[in-house]
Design a protein around this motif. Structure first.
Motif, PDB file in Angstrom:
ATOM      1  N   LYS A 131       0.837  -1.205   0.000  1.00  0.00           N
ATOM      2  CA  LYS A 131       0.000   0.000   0.000  1.00  0.00           C
ATOM      3  C   LYS A 131       0.870   1.252   0.000  1.00  0.00           C
ATOM      4  O   LYS A 131       0.582   2.217  -0.713  1.00  0.00           O
ATOM      5  CB  LYS A 131      -0.924   0.018   1.217  1.00  0.00           C
ATOM      6  CG  LYS A 131      -2.167  -0.824   1.073  1.00  0.00           C
ATOM      7  CD  LYS A 131      -3.301  -0.358   1.973  1.00  0.00           C
ATOM      8  CE  LYS A 131      -2.914  -0.316   3.430  1.00  0.00           C
ATOM      9  NZ  LYS A 131      -4.048   0.137   4.265  1.00  0.00           N
ATOM     10  N   ASN A 132       1.931   1.240   0.794  1.00  0.00           N
ATOM     11  CA  ASN A 132       2.828   2.389   0.835  1.00  0.00           C
ATOM     12  C   ASN A 132       3.548   2.592  -0.492  1.00  0.00           C
ATOM     13  O   ASN A 132       3.697   3.727  -0.973  1.00  0.00           O
ATOM     14  CB  ASN A 132       3.849   2.226   1.959  1.00  0.00           C
ATOM     15  CG  ASN A 132       3.237   2.422   3.330  1.00  0.00           C
ATOM     16  OD1 ASN A 132       2.381   3.282   3.514  1.00  0.00           O
ATOM     17  ND2 ASN A 132       3.656   1.622   4.285  1.00  0.00           N
ATOM     18  N   ILE A 133       3.993   1.500  -1.115  1.00  0.00           N
ATOM     19  CA  ILE A 133       4.679   1.593  -2.400  1.00  0.00           C
ATOM     20  C   ILE A 133       3.742   2.120  -3.491  1.00  0.00           C
ATOM     21  O   ILE A 133       4.144   2.907  -4.356  1.00  0.00           O
ATOM     22  CB  ILE A 133       5.237   0.206  -2.800  1.00  0.00           C
ATOM     23  CG1 ILE A 133       6.454  -0.145  -1.943  1.00  0.00           C
ATOM     24  CG2 ILE A 133       5.621   0.168  -4.281  1.00  0.00           C
ATOM     25  CD1 ILE A 133       7.030  -1.502  -2.243  1.00  0.00           C
ATOM     26  N   LEU A 134       2.477   1.681  -3.445  1.00  0.00           N
ATOM     27  CA  LEU A 134       1.519   2.027  -4.488  1.00  0.00           C
ATOM     28  C   LEU A 134       0.848   3.383  -4.288  1.00  0.00           C
ATOM     29  O   LEU A 134       0.106   3.845  -5.163  1.00  0.00           O
ATOM     30  CB  LEU A 134       0.438   0.937  -4.570  1.00  0.00           C
ATOM     31  CG  LEU A 134       0.926  -0.438  -5.048  1.00  0.00           C
ATOM     32  CD1 LEU A 134      -0.163  -1.491  -4.843  1.00  0.00           C
ATOM     33  CD2 LEU A 134       1.355  -0.381  -6.505  1.00  0.00           C
ATOM     34  N   THR A 135       1.080   4.008  -3.144  1.00  0.00           N
ATOM     35  CA  THR A 135       0.490   5.326  -2.892  1.00  0.00           C
ATOM     36  C   THR A 135       1.282   6.404  -3.632  1.00  0.00           C
ATOM     37  O   THR A 135       2.487   6.530  -3.419  1.00  0.00           O
ATOM     38  CB  THR A 135       0.480   5.644  -1.390  1.00  0.00           C
ATOM     39  OG1 THR A 135      -0.279   4.649  -0.699  1.00  0.00           O
ATOM     40  CG2 THR A 135      -0.144   7.010  -1.134  1.00  0.00           C
ATOM     41  N   PRO A 136       0.642   7.163  -4.530  1.00  0.00           N
ATOM     42  CA  PRO A 136       1.350   8.214  -5.263  1.00  0.00           C
ATOM     43  C   PRO A 136       1.939   9.256  -4.308  1.00  0.00           C
ATOM     44  O   PRO A 136       1.391   9.502  -3.227  1.00  0.00           O
ATOM     45  CB  PRO A 136       0.254   8.838  -6.138  1.00  0.00           C
ATOM     46  CG  PRO A 136      -0.809   7.787  -6.242  1.00  0.00           C
ATOM     47  CD  PRO A 136      -0.772   7.061  -4.934  1.00  0.00           C
ATOM     48  N   GLU A 137       3.040   9.838  -4.710  1.00  0.00           N
ATOM     49  CA  GLU A 137       3.700  10.847  -3.883  1.00  0.00           C
ATOM     50  C   GLU A 137       2.762  12.021  -3.625  1.00  0.00           C
ATOM     51  O   GLU A 137       2.095  12.524  -4.534  1.00  0.00           O
ATOM     52  CB  GLU A 137       4.970  11.341  -4.576  1.00  0.00           C
ATOM     53  CG  GLU A 137       5.843  12.205  -3.694  1.00  0.00           C
ATOM     54  CD  GLU A 137       7.164  12.556  -4.350  1.00  0.00           C
ATOM     55  OE1 GLU A 137       7.852  13.441  -3.817  1.00  0.00           O
ATOM     56  OE2 GLU A 137       7.501  11.947  -5.395  1.00  0.00           O
ATOM     57  N   GLY A 138       2.692  12.434  -2.379  1.00  0.00           N
ATOM     58  CA  GLY A 138       1.825  13.542  -2.008  1.00  0.00           C
ATOM     59  C   GLY A 138       0.409  13.132  -1.661  1.00  0.00           C
ATOM     60  O   GLY A 138      -0.401  13.952  -1.239  1.00  0.00           O
ATOM     61  N   LYS A 139       0.092  11.852  -1.836  1.00  0.00           N
ATOM     62  CA  LYS A 139      -1.243  11.348  -1.530  1.00  0.00           C
ATOM     63  C   LYS A 139      -1.225  10.547  -0.234  1.00  0.00           C
ATOM     64  O   LYS A 139      -0.183  10.070   0.215  1.00  0.00           O
ATOM     65  CB  LYS A 139      -1.751  10.450  -2.663  1.00  0.00           C
ATOM     66  CG  LYS A 139      -1.943  11.172  -3.987  1.00  0.00           C
ATOM     67  CD  LYS A 139      -3.217  11.992  -3.997  1.00  0.00           C
ATOM     68  CE  LYS A 139      -3.485  12.567  -5.383  1.00  0.00           C
ATOM     69  NZ  LYS A 139      -4.736  13.330  -5.421  1.00  0.00           N
ATOM     70  N   SER A 140      -2.404  10.375   0.374  1.00  0.00           N
ATOM     71  CA  SER A 140      -2.525   9.567   1.586  1.00  0.00           C
ATOM     72  C   SER A 140      -2.839   8.122   1.216  1.00  0.00           C
ATOM     73  O   SER A 140      -3.544   7.855   0.240  1.00  0.00           O
ATOM     74  CB  SER A 140      -3.645  10.121   2.472  1.00  0.00           C
ATOM     75  OG  SER A 140      -3.938   9.216   3.526  1.00  0.00           O
ATOM     76  N   VAL A 141      -2.314   7.195   2.011  1.00  0.00           N
ATOM     77  CA  VAL A 141      -2.575   5.777   1.760  1.00  0.00           C
ATOM     78  C   VAL A 141      -4.061   5.455   1.871  1.00  0.00           C
ATOM     79  O   VAL A 141      -4.554   4.512   1.247  1.00  0.00           O
ATOM     80  CB  VAL A 141      -1.732   4.908   2.734  1.00  0.00           C
ATOM     81  CG1 VAL A 141      -2.284   4.994   4.143  1.00  0.00           C
ATOM     82  CG2 VAL A 141      -1.681   3.463   2.275  1.00  0.00           C
ATOM     83  N   SER A 142      -4.810   6.256   2.629  1.00  0.00           N
ATOM     84  CA  SER A 142      -6.244   6.038   2.775  1.00  0.00           C
ATOM     85  C   SER A 142      -7.021   6.384   1.511  1.00  0.00           C
ATOM     86  O   SER A 142      -8.185   6.022   1.369  1.00  0.00           O
ATOM     87  CB  SER A 142      -6.800   6.850   3.949  1.00  0.00           C
ATOM     88  OG  SER A 142      -6.594   8.233   3.730  1.00  0.00           O
ATOM     89  N   ASP A 143      -6.375   7.086   0.564  1.00  0.00           N
ATOM     90  CA  ASP A 143      -7.016   7.469  -0.688  1.00  0.00           C
ATOM     91  C   ASP A 143      -6.652   6.536  -1.835  1.00  0.00           C
ATOM     92  O   ASP A 143      -6.913   6.844  -3.004  1.00  0.00           O
ATOM     93  CB  ASP A 143      -6.633   8.909  -1.058  1.00  0.00           C
ATOM     94  CG  ASP A 143      -7.110   9.921  -0.032  1.00  0.00           C
ATOM     95  OD1 ASP A 143      -8.207   9.699   0.535  1.00  0.00           O
ATOM     96  OD2 ASP A 143      -6.388  10.912   0.209  1.00  0.00           O
TER      97      ASP A 143
END
Length: 301
Positions: free
Chosen positions: A194-206
């Motif tokens: 989840k952390n790897i796939l989260t775009p930079e500047g975005k929250s993992v919850s999104d």
């Protein structure tokens, strides 16, 4: 390091985890049936072919002989168990994280997330072991053509009548051996992806649904890569006649290695891996969607 979720709500985790578990069972049970039948098929007589030559042969014979219903044999037991089991599973993971935090906003390392996942495996075994025992017996019963048990409840009653609570919980140690390390790998991998796939500047919850599906599916594959050998031993032990393995899993392991070699510990590997991605992708997506819904309708719960 992994971003920490909001404080855990046991009520929300119960419903969201239960919904995720139902999604997992519905998507994954047909291949779980194939896996158990491959793992427990009798050793062929000299000169005779095995009952199933592989995953696809087992799938074809089950479908031809029993129809689609045959692929869902024994599903009632895991369905009945998934709501409390996945509630406890996700709650146990959250509790494991909390116990390792000095402050509520502490970010845990991946080894700490692995330890928290292992705790969830301990919690779920109490519910998981009887359901696994009943499920395996019903799955192999359908394959052999016997009708000793009319369903999940009848199977549980007969097991209790024959051997008491120990009969229902046969295979608990092997379930622990499978689920504790595998659950650690499961949750740690999911949080990492989840952390790897989260775009930079975005929250993992999104995180978007396709990325949650990818993280959940890959977490399921990592989980089963660890779990398959003890799962093979568990299936053999739980479906064996009473008294066949007096020393428990050690006797099962010795017999398998002596008669079929190390490769026997990976029986059902193809079926497991084919099942692991879609089933666990569905589980985590179901959980995340249910949690968002519960947070929306009851933010203070």
């Amino acid at each position: 390091m992994a971003e920490q979720p909001q404080p855990i709500s046991p009520v929300k985790n119960f419903f969201a985890g239960g919904f995720g578990g139902v999604c997992l069972v519905f998507v994954g049970h047909p291949l779980d049936t194939i896996k158990v039948r491959l793992q427990t098929q009798p050793k062929p007589q000299p000169g005779q072919p095995p009952l199933y030559s592989g995953t696809f042969d087992c799938f074809r014979k089950t479908l031809v002989g029993e129809g689609v219903r045959g692929l869902y044999r024994g599903m009632a037991a895991p369905i009945i168990g998934v709501t409390p089991m996945f509630a406890v599973c996700f709650f146990g993971f959250g509790l494991g994280k909390r116990l390792q935090q000095r402050k509520p906003d502490d970010v845990l390392t991946y080894p700490q997330l692995f330890a928290a996942g292992m705790l969830s495996g301990v919690f779920t075994t109490v519910i998981m072991a009887p359901g696994e025992r009943i499920k395996c017996l019903l799955q192999i019963q359908a394959a052999t053509g016997e009708t000793k048990y009319s369903g999940s409840l009848d199977c549980a009653k007969q097991l209790y009548r024959e051997a008491g609570i120990r009969g229902v919980y046969k295979g608990t140690v092997l379930t622990l051996m499978r689920d504790v390390p595998a659950s650690g790998m499961y949750f740690m991998t999911y949080e990492w992806l989840k952390n790897i796939l989260t775009p930079e500047g975005k929250s993992v919850s999104d995180l978007s649904a396709p990325r949650i599906l990818l993280a959940g599916g890959l977490a399921g594959i990592f989980n089963w890569a660890v779990a398959i050998p003890p799962d093979v031993l568990k299936s053999r032990f739980q479906t064996a006649p009473p008294g066949k393995y007096p020393n428990g899993f050690r006797d099962v392991l010795r017999e398998l290695l002596r008669e079929e070699g190390v490769a026997s510990l990976y029986k059902g590997f193809t079926a497991v891996m084919i099942r692991a991605f879609p089933a666990n992708a569905a589980c985590f997506l179901g959980f995340e969607v249910a949690m968002k819904f519960l947070n929306w309708i009851a933010p203070g719960l």
